[in-house]
Design a protein around this motif. Structure first.
Motif, mmCIF file in Angstrom:
data_model
loop_
_atom_site.group_PDB
_atom_site.id
_atom_site.type_symbol
_atom_site.label_atom_id
_atom_site.label_comp_id
_atom_site.label_asym_id
_atom_site.label_seq_id
_atom_site.Cartn_x
_atom_site.Cartn_y
_atom_site.Cartn_z
ATOM 1 N N GLU A 1 20.550 2.041 49.343
ATOM 2 C CA GLU A 1 21.943 1.713 49.653
ATOM 3 C C GLU A 1 22.527 0.788 48.594
ATOM 4 O OE1 GLU A 1 23.879 2.811 51.928
ATOM 5 O OE2 GLU A 1 22.523 3.875 53.277
ATOM 6 N N GLU A 2 21.668 -0.069 48.046
ATOM 7 C CA GLU A 2 22.126 -0.991 47.009
ATOM 8 C C GLU A 2 22.601 -0.227 45.773
ATOM 9 O OE1 GLU A 2 20.407 -4.750 44.342
ATOM 10 O OE2 GLU A 2 19.171 -3.831 45.915
ATOM 11 N N ALA A 3 21.842 0.834 45.401
ATOM 12 C CA ALA A 3 22.234 1.636 44.244
ATOM 13 C C ALA A 3 23.559 2.350 44.499
ATOM 14 C CB ALA A 3 21.142 2.658 43.917
ATOM 15 N N LEU A 4 23.719 2.903 45.700
ATOM 16 C CA LEU A 4 24.959 3.618 46.018
ATOM 17 C C LEU A 4 26.157 2.680 45.996
ATOM 18 C CD1 LEU A 4 23.872 6.067 48.880
ATOM 19 C CD2 LEU A 4 24.089 6.497 46.435
ATOM 20 N N GLU A 5 26.000 1.505 46.565
ATOM 21 C CA GLU A 5 27.110 0.545 46.582
ATOM 22 C C GLU A 5 27.459 0.088 45.173
ATOM 23 O OE1 GLU A 5 29.204 -0.596 48.932
ATOM 24 O OE2 GLU A 5 28.324 0.954 50.190
ATOM 25 N N SER B 1 14.597 11.394 44.288
ATOM 26 C CA SER B 1 14.528 9.938 44.481
ATOM 27 C C SER B 1 14.240 9.186 43.197
ATOM 28 C CB SER B 1 13.455 9.597 45.525
ATOM 29 O OG SER B 1 13.840 10.072 46.807
ATOM 30 N N GLN B 2 13.838 9.885 42.150
ATOM 31 C CA GLN B 2 13.622 9.211 40.863
ATOM 32 C C GLN B 2 14.885 8.493 40.382
ATOM 33 O OE1 GLN B 2 10.913 11.522 37.915
ATOM 34 N NE2 GLN B 2 11.872 13.114 39.171
ATOM 35 N N LEU B 3 16.058 8.966 40.826
ATOM 36 C CA LEU B 3 17.308 8.377 40.348
ATOM 37 C C LEU B 3 17.580 7.001 40.940
ATOM 38 C CD1 LEU B 3 19.972 11.212 40.047
ATOM 39 C CD2 LEU B 3 18.281 10.410 38.416
ATOM 40 N N GLU B 4 16.858 6.610 41.966
ATOM 41 C CA GLU B 4 17.092 5.293 42.555
ATOM 42 C C GLU B 4 17.027 4.187 41.505
ATOM 43 O OE1 GLU B 4 15.914 4.765 47.186
ATOM 44 O OE2 GLU B 4 14.240 4.875 45.773
#
Length: 547
Positions: A127-131, A95-98
């Protein structure tokens, strides 16, 4: 990067092959060790901890992608057996990559894989990071199946290595929840497949080109990933043949150390072909070639009969990447325009800017610029100012024209020197027309294809240096260069050992000439293949029709 990152790389890259194997019903004695490694490597209190403090992109981002992929594809093997504490540690580590913004290139897919893995096992991820990552990947798409790899603009194997392989993995993992986006990744892959199949010859060899050639059978990962995603980009039997022939060819090469571990190099162990970002385990990106192991035996990919390469046009232009591919006896050759701008990769000019790359003869990198022997200037025009002792070659360039059979580029190796090079496919030869405008006296050397030289003084064949040509006729092939201008001296350069991707000792047929300030034109014919030296093409008509 630090040793702890290298250890993580060597550990996690095994997952690209292990996860599909287990997801497809296979087993492996590695599984228990991998489960222990996932727990230990993410535990801040364990000596094997891979480190915290990930607040900017580093090599661990790349390696976390393999872990995310494994969690998403086979959580029953890589997540469920962990203790509650082990799961918490692994989720916190990933989760550090968020909050870490990936570089604006293929690395965007790495954070996507981590996010998919955590979501699959019920742990939160932005979800914001993935998008944002997926939206940025869309901005890199050029059309015709091609992605640009960020600011460098490189069009190379990172399309099949990363963009398409991970896009197709996404399409497999998210098919039910995001059908439109998954369909888009499949459609782009289908477009790319129509071009990429021409990079492979009938023996299964791909044309080596660009950086990260040490990943070896990652070359065929695209076909494996297409199968994983149920993307029949080409008939199943055709893709199966492309994958399996490539794997078989690689497994016939001396690419393993005595302990069975993959070495760094290309067709043989060779640290000269390493990259600045390579560690001992880097080469295991090759295991992406095993994606199809996740499929059951009943899948049409496995049930299809392996099909050979179908006959295609002898010359194929791929204008998006600036290639003209020649289908020749014994190999395939890509005439290339080079990349439009030089990037900060080692030996960029050798990896991207040569005039031609061959599936059988590979390409060479420089071991120094003080002599032709050091420079190993195969498929290049090397230029040296008469007052200097350093040879220079095409690196960045301006692409002026791409047609069905020709490439025209303008480049400047030295201040006050401008060269326009027209490459013309004239199967089984290719022609080079160099138009040189120079303000200074120059020595120039035009190199043909590097060919393996034998072990005795006679080279086990015929070496010919004539008035207008240098030819190596050896039992395993022929390499020749002919001076159609009849103004240069032919020679056979014995390149320094280990400079070539395919063979550790090579000869390079070369034409060397001197020119004074002014305008000059040189015309060169180049051939390599398994057939005897063929007749020269109708040069005047070819040049006239290409102008």
């Amino acid at each position: 990067y630090p040793p702890v990152f290298a250890w993580m790389e060597g550990f996690s890259r095994v997952l690209w092959g292990l996860a599909p194997l287990l997801a497809g019903g296979g087993d492996s004695p590695l599984l228990k060790r991998v489960q222990e490694g996932l727990a230990n490597g993410s535990d801040p209190n364990h000596p094997e901890y891979s480190g915290g403090g990930i607040d900017h992109p580093d090599q661990r981002m790349v390696e976390m992608a393999a872990i995310g992929f494994a969690l998403a594809l086979a959580p029953e093997h890589f997540w469920e057996p962990l203790s509650r504490e082990g799961k918490d540690h692994l989720a916190a580590f990933l989760s550090q990559l968020e909050a870490v913004e990936p570089p604006a290139n293929n690395w965007r897919f790495f954070r996507v894989m981590v996010g998919l893995g955590l979501k699959r096992v019920g742990r939160p991820f932005s979800e914001e990071a993935l998008e944002a990552d997926l939206d940025h990947i869309d901005t890199l798409y050029l059309g015709d199946g091609w992605y640009s790899d960020g600011p460098s603009g490189a069009l190379d194997y990172y399309n099949p290595f990363a963009f398409h392989s991970l896009g197709l993995a996404y399409a497999r993992l998210m098919a039910d929840s995001e059908p439109e986006r998954c369909a888009k990744f499949r459609e782009r892959a289908a477009l790319f497949a129509q071009q990429y199949l021409h990079w492979f010859d009938g023996e299964g060899r791909a044309i080596p080109y660009g950086r990260s050639m040490g990943y070896r059978f990652a070359q065929s990962a695209f076909w494996s990933a297409a199968a994983l995603a149920d993307c029949e980009a080409l008939p199943w039997g055709t893709m199966k043949g492309l994958l399996l022939r490539n794997l078989r060819w690689w497994l016939r090469q001396p690419i393993f150390a005595r302990d069975g571990v993959l070495t760094i190099g290309y067709a043989y162990p060779n640290l000269i072909f390493s990259e600045e970002y390579n560690g001992p385990g880097s080469v295991y990106w090759a295991l992406k070639g095993f994606f199809a192991l996740a499929l059951p035996e009943s899948h049409p990919f496995w049930k299809a009969e392996e099909a050979p390469l179908s006959k295609t046009s002898p010359v194929i232009a791929q204008k998006r990447c600036g290639w003209i591919i020649q289908n020749l006896p014994g190999h395939k050759v890509a005439l290339t325009s080079g990349q439009s701008k030089s990037a900060d990769f080692s030996n960029f000019d050798a990896r991207y800017a040569k005039f031609a790359y061959s599936s059988a003869y590979g390409f060479s990198v420089s071991r120094g610029g003080q002599s032709l022997r050091q420079g190993a200037f195969d498929s290049m025009l090397a230029v040296c100012a008469s007052s200097d002792s350093v040879w220079r070659v095409r690196s960045g360039h301006e692409l002026l024209e791409v047609t069905d059979r020709t490439l025209l580029s303008r480049w400047s190796p030295i201040a006050g020197v401008t060269i326009e090079t027209r490459l013309i496919a004239a199967n089984p030869w290719h022609l080079r027309v160099h138009r040189i405008i120079t303000e200074r006296s120059l020595i120039c050397a035009d190199g043909g294809f590097a060919i393996l030289r034998g072990g005795d003084a006679r080279e086990q064949g015929d070496l010919i240096i004539g008035e207008d040509r240098a030819v190596a006729c050896l039992p395993w092939g022929v390499s020749a260069i002919v001076d159609l201008s009849q103004t240069r001296e032919p020679e056979l350069v014995r390149a320094e050992a280990n400079s070539n991707a395919m063979a550790n000792r090579t000869l390079i047929p070369t034409l060397r000439g001197e020119i004074s300030p002014g305008a000059h034109q040189w015309i060169t014919a180049v051939y390599a293949g398994t057939d005897p030296l063929p007749d020269l093409p109708e040069v005047e008509e070819l040049i006239r029709s290409s102008d």
